[in-house]
Scaffold this motif. Structure first.
Motif, PDB file in Angstrom:
ATOM      1  N   ASP A   1      -6.344  -0.197   3.400  1.00  0.00           N
ATOM      2  CA  ASP A   1      -4.922  -0.529   3.456  1.00  0.00           C
ATOM      3  C   ASP A   1      -4.671  -2.022   3.657  1.00  0.00           C
ATOM      4  N   TRP A   2      -5.643  -2.700   4.268  1.00  0.00           N
ATOM      5  CA  TRP A   2      -5.432  -4.141   4.445  1.00  0.00           C
ATOM      6  C   TRP A   2      -5.408  -4.864   3.098  1.00  0.00           C
ATOM      7  N   ARG A   3      -5.990  -4.200   2.088  1.00  0.00           N
ATOM      8  CA  ARG A   3      -5.993  -4.799   0.772  1.00  0.00           C
ATOM      9  C   ARG A   3      -4.847  -4.259  -0.092  1.00  0.00           C
ATOM     10  N   GLY A   4      -4.518  -3.017   0.117  1.00  0.00           N
ATOM     11  CA  GLY A   4      -3.551  -2.355  -0.750  1.00  0.00           C
ATOM     12  C   GLY A   4      -2.103  -2.542  -0.335  1.00  0.00           C
TER      13      GLY A   4
ATOM     14  N   ALA B   1       3.914 -10.993  -2.418  1.00  0.00           N
ATOM     15  CA  ALA B   1       4.558 -10.077  -1.474  1.00  0.00           C
ATOM     16  C   ALA B   1       3.877  -8.715  -1.426  1.00  0.00           C
ATOM     17  N   PHE B   2       3.011  -8.413  -2.432  1.00  0.00           N
ATOM     18  CA  PHE B   2       2.444  -7.068  -2.487  1.00  0.00           C
ATOM     19  C   PHE B   2       0.917  -7.076  -2.452  1.00  0.00           C
ATOM     20  N   GLY B   3       0.341  -5.926  -1.993  1.00  0.00           N
ATOM     21  CA  GLY B   3      -1.104  -5.759  -2.002  1.00  0.00           C
ATOM     22  C   GLY B   3      -1.565  -5.240  -3.357  1.00  0.00           C
TER      23      GLY B   3
ATOM     24  N   LEU C   1     -10.649  -0.410  -4.099  1.00  0.00           N
ATOM     25  CA  LEU C   1      -9.490  -0.286  -3.208  1.00  0.00           C
ATOM     26  C   LEU C   1      -9.603   1.008  -2.402  1.00  0.00           C
ATOM     27  N   ILE C   2     -10.055   2.059  -3.108  1.00  0.00           N
ATOM     28  CA  ILE C   2     -10.487   3.272  -2.393  1.00  0.00           C
ATOM     29  C   ILE C   2     -11.993   3.337  -2.607  1.00  0.00           C
ATOM     30  N   ASP C   3     -12.743   3.464  -1.508  1.00  0.00           N
ATOM     31  CA  ASP C   3     -14.195   3.394  -1.648  1.00  0.00           C
ATOM     32  C   ASP C   3     -14.869   4.084  -0.459  1.00  0.00           C
ATOM     33  N   TYR C   4     -16.136   4.366  -0.628  1.00  0.00           N
ATOM     34  CA  TYR C   4     -16.912   4.839   0.527  1.00  0.00           C
ATOM     35  C   TYR C   4     -17.058   3.690   1.510  1.00  0.00           C
TER      36      TYR C   4
END
Lengths: 479, 303
Positions: free
Chosen positions: A240-243, A258-260, A309-312
């Motif tokens: 979430d810190w990236r997204g 302004a957006f991830g 962005l989603i990962d193990y």
């Protein structure tokens, strides 16, 4: 029955039918692979033949309940050796601990039967009704003849899969070709039909209709798993810190700062077989099948942003990354004290079992002294005790076994098939292949023998001499 | 019950109890549950009409269906009998001497005999057939037989009993010697009897008394006589004890055992099965003619 409020509040969330979207990617391909391997093993194993000679069945894996034998390739297990099965079950349990502490719910995501069969049924849905959007449209559509036919066709496939599943199960308990033949002629045991019916029903119900509800509401394992996992376990994680904050591609192009990275395309939710939103953080519905990683990576590639962005990731690594640091490489997370200890225990049990398997004897002697009466006097003054002996021959050929008395000076014995005139200290008995021979032995010791322990020794000659010793008690009058 | 009100989230009335802020909803039992309950009540009533149920003053109601537990038992017993019939027939037509060659039949007979033994024989011979020395019931496990230990002799004993009236009775009596010997003669005799089985040193005076009075039945060396059921005296097995006192009592005022003639109560197949069981206890003898009892000297050699 006083109901004044017309619309009482709902206390439970209603089920939302999951229509997961087709996806391709490395994890999906791995899932295909695991599914193919596990289903092949399940459906195929009973058909493997294994020559054991004329005295035993030639099915490689067979649970022969009627004769109380368990055959697994070159291994034959008797009821008293059931500790092998117990050992395997313990290994399976610790194996789950090991896998869970290392890579979280990998079992749930790939290998659990519920997952495999749900996946299978979801592919059937896709095959008959089309992909996600088509299925949602059809679900909402009124019941026309077309829909009835389509549903009938789909449920027939469900039933066939369920029937196959139940059918394969009973093959493990009887000779597969014979059973299939008998089954279709209506001559198999009633329990075979009952088992197939029950398993067809449960497979269709659990895999075809309940699906993710089994994982979320019925299965105890996700609740236990939290105790197995720690901040070093690899989990499917949304960074979430990236997204965050999310913004559509359009908005993000207008105002990149302004957006991830998350463009809120919902692909991760749409491909999820349990219908959860991984961006809400770790949750019980997540079986870590990683299909959302496949989906997200594909989108990131399309819009030209880095994958992952989603990962193990581990909780610990996530924290570090969020703070601007580097996550440790996955292999370092896998090799840590906790997983190594589990691996050690798992491996030791495995080695112990292998050792026991190699060292076990194929003869066995059981002795139980008759206690009523404990002893009796013979007319020449000697004392006689009776014993019930069980001579087990666990090989596939009849064997001559020699039974010898050790200790108990001057004693001789005979059996119920050998007359007292032939009493000796050593008697040879032929035991049929793969059988237990019960023998009553009468041991007479000379006058004045006192109460003492002695041994019955069972030994075989031949190419592989084996023996078993059983210590028992000789009872005599006096103190 | 003042605080009855309608619960907002569920729209159900409360019963009015309140404890620590927790209230109970007045949810009626579901209709299906009630109907199931009514059905079980009706079923229960119908059941008591159909089957014996209500206790009356002298006996209970008998029920409309005419079912009784005794009737059911009889049915099950006759079914079990029918199931056993084939085996029983086979045993009935097989000669005892041939039975030992037929393993399956032998096992069936042994199992049937064990069951019959537990019903008819354990009262005297004990559940392990170990007998009872105090009461003089013989041990059936050992190798000493009063009337012979091969299958046909055992069958004869079971069929006709011991000291029971009948044409084929096993009959014998030991005379009571009360008042015939003076105390010294008696002691010498007892001493001699005990010496036959090496319990005491030989007693010459006793030997004379023995030869005159006892040898005719018990044999010159105490080897017994199975024709008469006269026990062997030169072995280690004593039906009624080997102490001087026990032997003295047996001389003066002998006790003689009796056994019912089971042929009158049990069918021939059961007797046959009992024979096989008793024979299999470990002391059973072969059909060959029993050689004369070995003299005590032979037993000495083994020591």
């Amino acid at each position: 029955m006083a109901k004044s409020s017309p619309q009482p509040a709902q206390l439970y969330e209603p089920r939302k039918q999951v229509h997961n979207k087709r996806i391709d990617g490395p994890f999906r391909r791995f899932k295909w692979f695991v599914m193919a391997v596990t289903l092949t093993i399940y459906y195929g194993t009973p058909w493997i033949r294994w020559d054991r000679g004329p005295y035993a069945p030639d099915q490689a894996v067979l649970v022969d309940l009627a004769n109380r034998r368990f055959y697994m390739f070159g291994i034959e297990i008797w009821p008293q050796e059931f500790y092998f099965v117990a050992g395997l079950l313990i290994m399976a349990g610790i194996g789950l601990f090991l896998v869970t502490s290392a890579v979280g719910r990998a079992w749930c995501g790939y290998a659990c039967p519920q997952t495999v069969w749900t996946d299978l049924f979801q592919h059937v849905d896709r095959f008959v009704d089309g992909d996600r959007n088509a299925r949602m449209r059809l679900d909402a559509a009124p019941w026309t003849w077309g829909k009835v036919l389509r549903r009938g066709f789909k449920w027939t496939i469900y039933l066939i899969i369920g029937f196959w599943t139940g059918g394969a199960w009973i093959m493990y308990f009887a000779d597969a070709p014979t059973l299939v033949y008998d089954f279709w002629r209506g001559e198999a045991a009633p329990i075979a039909y009952i088992t197939v019916a029950v398993l067809t029903l449960t497979t269709v119900t659990l895999g075809g209709f309940m699906r993710e509800q089994v994982c979320i509401y019925m299965c105890p394992w996700p609740r236990i798993q939290t105790a197995m996992m720690d901040e070093h376990s690899l989990l499917v994680t949304y960074k979430d810190w990236r997204g965050e904050p999310r913004g559509s591609l359009k908005k993000a192009e207008k105002n990149p700062d302004a957006f991830g990275d998350c463009i809120d395309c919902m692909q991760c939710v749409q491909v999820c077989p349990t219908g959860i939103d991984i961006r809400e953080g770790p949750q019980i519905g997540c079986i870590t099948c990683a299909l959302c990683i496949d989906a997200c990576d594909r989108v990131m590639k399309d819009i030209g942003r880095p994958r992952g962005l989603i990962d193990y990731a581990t909780l610990e690594g996530s924290k570090r990354e969020a703070a601007g640091g580097e996550a440790r490489p996955a292999w370092k997370e896998l090799l840590r004290m906790r997983t190594l200890v589990y691996l050690g225990i798992w491996g030791s049990i495995g080695f112990a079992l292998l050792f026991a398997l190699g060292a076990r004897s194929h003869v066995d002697l059981g002795v139980s002294p008759d206690r009523n009466p404990p002893f009796m006097l013979l007319s020449d003054g000697s004392v006689r005790n009776s014993y019930t002996l069980k001579l087990r021959n666990m090989t596939q050929a009849p064997r001559d076994m020699t039974l010898t008395l050790e200790g108990l000076e001057g004693a001789r014995f005979w059996t119920d098939s050998i007359p007292i005139e032939d009493a000796a200290r050593s008697i040879t008995i032929r035991v049929p292949a793969d059988a237990t021979q019960t023998v009553r032995a009468y041991v007479a010791a000379p006058v004045g023998t006192s109460q003492q322990d002695f041994d019955f020794v069972l030994s075989t000659g031949g190419e592989r001499p084996e023996s078993d010793t059983n210590t028992t008690r000789f009872t005599a009058p006096g103190e | 019950m003042a605080n009855k009100r309608v619960d907002e989230p569920t729209g159900t009335e409360t019963v009015g109890h309140e404890w620590d802020g927790i209230e109970e909803l007045n949810t009626p039992l579901p209709r299906w549950w009630l109907w199931t309950f009514y059905f079980t009540v009706a079923w229960g009533l119908a059941y008591t009409v159909a089957y014996p149920a209500w206790p009356m003053i002298s006996k209970g109601t008998e029920g409309m269906l005419g079912w009784t537990s005794r009737g059911q038992l009889a049915e099950e017993l006759s079914a079990a009998d029918a199931a056993r019939q084939t085996v029983a027939e086979k045993i009935a037509v097989t000669d005892l001497s041939k039975l030992s060659g037929n393993d399956e039949l032998l096992q069936q007979a042994r199992a049937g005999g064990a069951a019959a033994f537990k019903v008819n024989c354990v009262q005297c011979h004990g559940s392990g057939a170990g007998g009872n020395q105090q009461l003089g019931y013989p041990n059936l496990n050992d190798d000493d037989w009063l009337w012979g230990g091969n299958m046909s002799q055992i069958e004869y004993t079971i069929t006709h009993g011991i000291r029971q009236p009948g044409a084929d009775m096993r009959q014998s009596a030991m005379p009571a010697f009360e008042g015939m010997f003076d105390s010294a003669t008696l002691s010498a005799l007892v001493s001699h009897v005990r010496s036959l089985s090496k319990l005491e040193k030989p007693n010459a005076a006793g030997a004379v008394t023995y030869t005159d009075n006892c040898a005719v039945c018990h044999g010159a060396n105490g080897e017994g006589n199975r024709e008469l059921g006269a026990p062997r005296l030169n072995d280690a097995i004593w039906l009624r004890g080997s102490s001087a006192e026990a032997i003295r009592n047996q001389v003066l005022n002998p006790k003689m055992g009796a056994m019912p003639a089971w042929g009158e109560r049990l069918d021939p197949v059961t007797v046959k099965m009992l024979t096989v069981y008793v024979h299999s206890l470990g002391g059973g003898e072969d059909f060959v003619e029993e050689p004369a009892a070995p003299p005590v000297a032979e037993a000495d050699g083994q020591e």
